[in-house]
Design an enzyme around this catalytic site. Structure first.
Site, short mmCIF file in Angstrom:
data_model
loop_
_atom_site.label_atom_id
_atom_site.label_comp_id
_atom_site.label_asym_id
_atom_site.label_seq_id
_atom_site.Cartn_x
_atom_site.Cartn_y
_atom_site.Cartn_z
N ASP A 73 6.43 1.52 7.13
CA ASP A 73 5.06 1.05 6.82
C ASP A 73 4.45 1.97 5.77
O ASP A 73 3.75 2.90 6.12
CB ASP A 73 4.24 1.03 8.11
CG ASP A 73 2.82 0.53 7.88
OD1 ASP A 73 2.52 0.04 6.79
OD2 ASP A 73 2.01 0.65 8.81
N HIS A 102 0.84 -1.21 0.00
CA HIS A 102 0.00 0.00 0.00
C HIS A 102 0.87 1.26 0.00
O HIS A 102 1.97 1.24 0.56
CB HIS A 102 -0.98 0.00 1.18
CG HIS A 102 -0.36 0.10 2.54
ND1 HIS A 102 -0.02 1.31 3.12
CD2 HIS A 102 -0.01 -0.86 3.44
CE1 HIS A 102 0.49 1.09 4.32
NE2 HIS A 102 0.52 -0.22 4.55
N ASP A 135 3.98 -5.82 3.59
CA ASP A 135 3.83 -4.87 4.69
C ASP A 135 4.68 -5.33 5.88
O ASP A 135 5.18 -6.45 5.89
CB ASP A 135 2.35 -4.76 5.10
CG ASP A 135 2.01 -3.40 5.69
OD1 ASP A 135 2.94 -2.66 6.07
OD2 ASP A 135 0.82 -3.08 5.76
N GLU A 183 -5.00 1.60 3.13
CA GLU A 183 -4.80 0.56 4.16
C GLU A 183 -4.87 1.13 5.57
O GLU A 183 -5.42 0.50 6.48
CB GLU A 183 -3.44 -0.13 3.92
CG GLU A 183 -3.28 -1.45 4.66
CD GLU A 183 -2.70 -1.31 6.05
OE1 GLU A 183 -2.75 -2.29 6.79
OE2 GLU A 183 -2.21 -0.22 6.40
N GLU A 184 -4.32 2.31 5.76
CA GLU A 184 -4.18 2.85 7.12
C GLU A 184 -5.52 3.15 7.79
O GLU A 184 -5.60 3.20 9.02
CB GLU A 184 -3.30 4.11 7.11
CG GLU A 184 -1.87 3.85 6.67
CD GLU A 184 -1.07 2.99 7.64
OE1 GLU A 184 -1.54 2.77 8.77
OE2 GLU A 184 0.00 2.52 7.25
N ASP A 231 -0.40 4.47 0.92
CA ASP A 231 -0.80 5.49 1.91
C ASP A 231 0.01 5.29 3.20
O ASP A 231 0.55 4.22 3.45
CB ASP A 231 -2.30 5.39 2.21
CG ASP A 231 -2.71 4.01 2.73
OD1 ASP A 231 -2.39 3.01 2.06
OD2 ASP A 231 -3.33 3.94 3.81
ZN LIG Z 1 1.06 -1.02 6.38
#
Ligand SMILES: [Zn+2]
Length: 324
Positions: A89, A56, A147, A123-124, A58
């Protein structure tokens, strides 16, 4: 998030993958937040396994009170670490995926099976970037999500959020409280907030029971929590609260399903309500899930079991040992 501002990086990734020979599918999940899927067709796709690699783009939000030495979106290198919002992340993982693709192309390796790279959004805050890729038909024999991980082969627990709503069929003035709580008052009514307190206590009992009775290898005991996360209720100080809503977040183990867990909670709270004179007549209503924590204030993250003996897991483990 959701800043709806990932189009810049997603366009960059789409261009990069295109240069690497991938065909590109880019579409808006939300305006300003597109998904990108690149497909590198295998030379012998019918006879070989396919692989999805997923990440991801974001990042978590930067809050006012965070103590950054440098601007969080201008990464710096310090003692061999890259420091910046989202470096771990998961721009690091995403960069590894793109770098692996680049190395394969530079080495002139022709992959026999299909390679699908998914660069997703949201995702966040629990938005369904990856789910949108699945719904669009992207499937593979194996998938690696790059991730952050602590390198245990243990599957993924699930999360479901839900609302429990209590509503009175009548609205009473504050001045009538004496009549509904004291001897001889004669009014059958209740505060929805006080009844919700009873339900919160019940959820705590169920949570404790789960933590004692359920477990899963590799997970800390009591990972399966029921969090009363948000409460809303009442209308004004001059009235008895005639409604109350509780937003709960429920974590469950890889071998459970969200339907099963939601049913257990409903069953327990319904039995608790049977034992309450007012809740018996004014049943709590449950609303589970949704597709975005932000847009429709609800979410389901299904759980996933990983078989340590699966050939895909073995192949990944052996490769990791080789380069470690
Ligand atoms: Zn993540």
């Amino acid at each position: 998030p959701p800043a709806r501002n990932t189009d810049g990086i997603q366009s960059w990734i789409a261009r990069f993958l295109n240069e690497m020979g991938f065909s590109i599918d880019k579409w808006d999940v939300y305006p300003g937040d597109p998904n990108v899927v690149g497909l590198l067709k295998g030379t012998d796709a019918a006879d070989y396994h396919s692989l999805i690699i997923n990440g991801h783009v974001d990042v978590a939000e930067v809050k006012e009170d965070e103590d950054w030495e440098h601007a969080p979106f201008h990464p710096i290198e310090k003692n061999g670490f890259l420091i910046g919002r989202g470096a771990s992340d998961m721009k690091g993982g995403m960069a590894c995926l793109l770098f692996a693709v680049k190395l394969i192309r530079e080495a002139g390796i022709e992959l026999p099976g299909d390679l699908i790279l998914q660069s997703v959004i949201g995702e966040e805050v629990g938005e369904a970037g990856t789910l949108e890729c699945c719904k669009r038909g992207y499937r593979a024999d194996f998938a690696v999500v790059a991730d952050t991980s602590d390198m245990h082969i243990q599957g993924q627990g699930g999360v479901i959020t839900g609302w429990i709503e209590i509503k009175s069929s009548q609205t009473f003035h504050d001045g009538t409280r004496r009549n509904m709580i004291h001897a001889g008052g004669g009014t059958f009514g209740a505060s929805a907030i006080e009844k919700m307190a009873k339900i919160i206590a019940g959820l705590g009992e169920l949570e404790r029971h789960w933590s004692i009775m359920k477990s899963y290898p590799g997970f800390k005991p009591g990972t399966n929590t029921i969090n009363p996360a948000v409460i809303e209720g009442g209308r004004h100080a001059a009235f008895i609260a005639d409604e109350c809503r509780l937003w709960i977040t429920v974590h469950f183990y890889p071998n459970e399903t969200h339907d099963q867990v939601a049913a257990e909670i409903e069953d327990y709270i319904n039995r608790l309500s049977d034992s309450d004179i007012w809740l018996r007549e004014n049943r709590p209503v449950f609303k589970w899930g949704g597709s975005s924590m932000i847009e429709d204030r609800g979410e389901i993250f299904p759980a996933l079991e990983v078989d340590p003996g699966h050939p895909g897991v073995s192949a990944l483990t052996v490769s990791h040992e080789k380069v470690k």
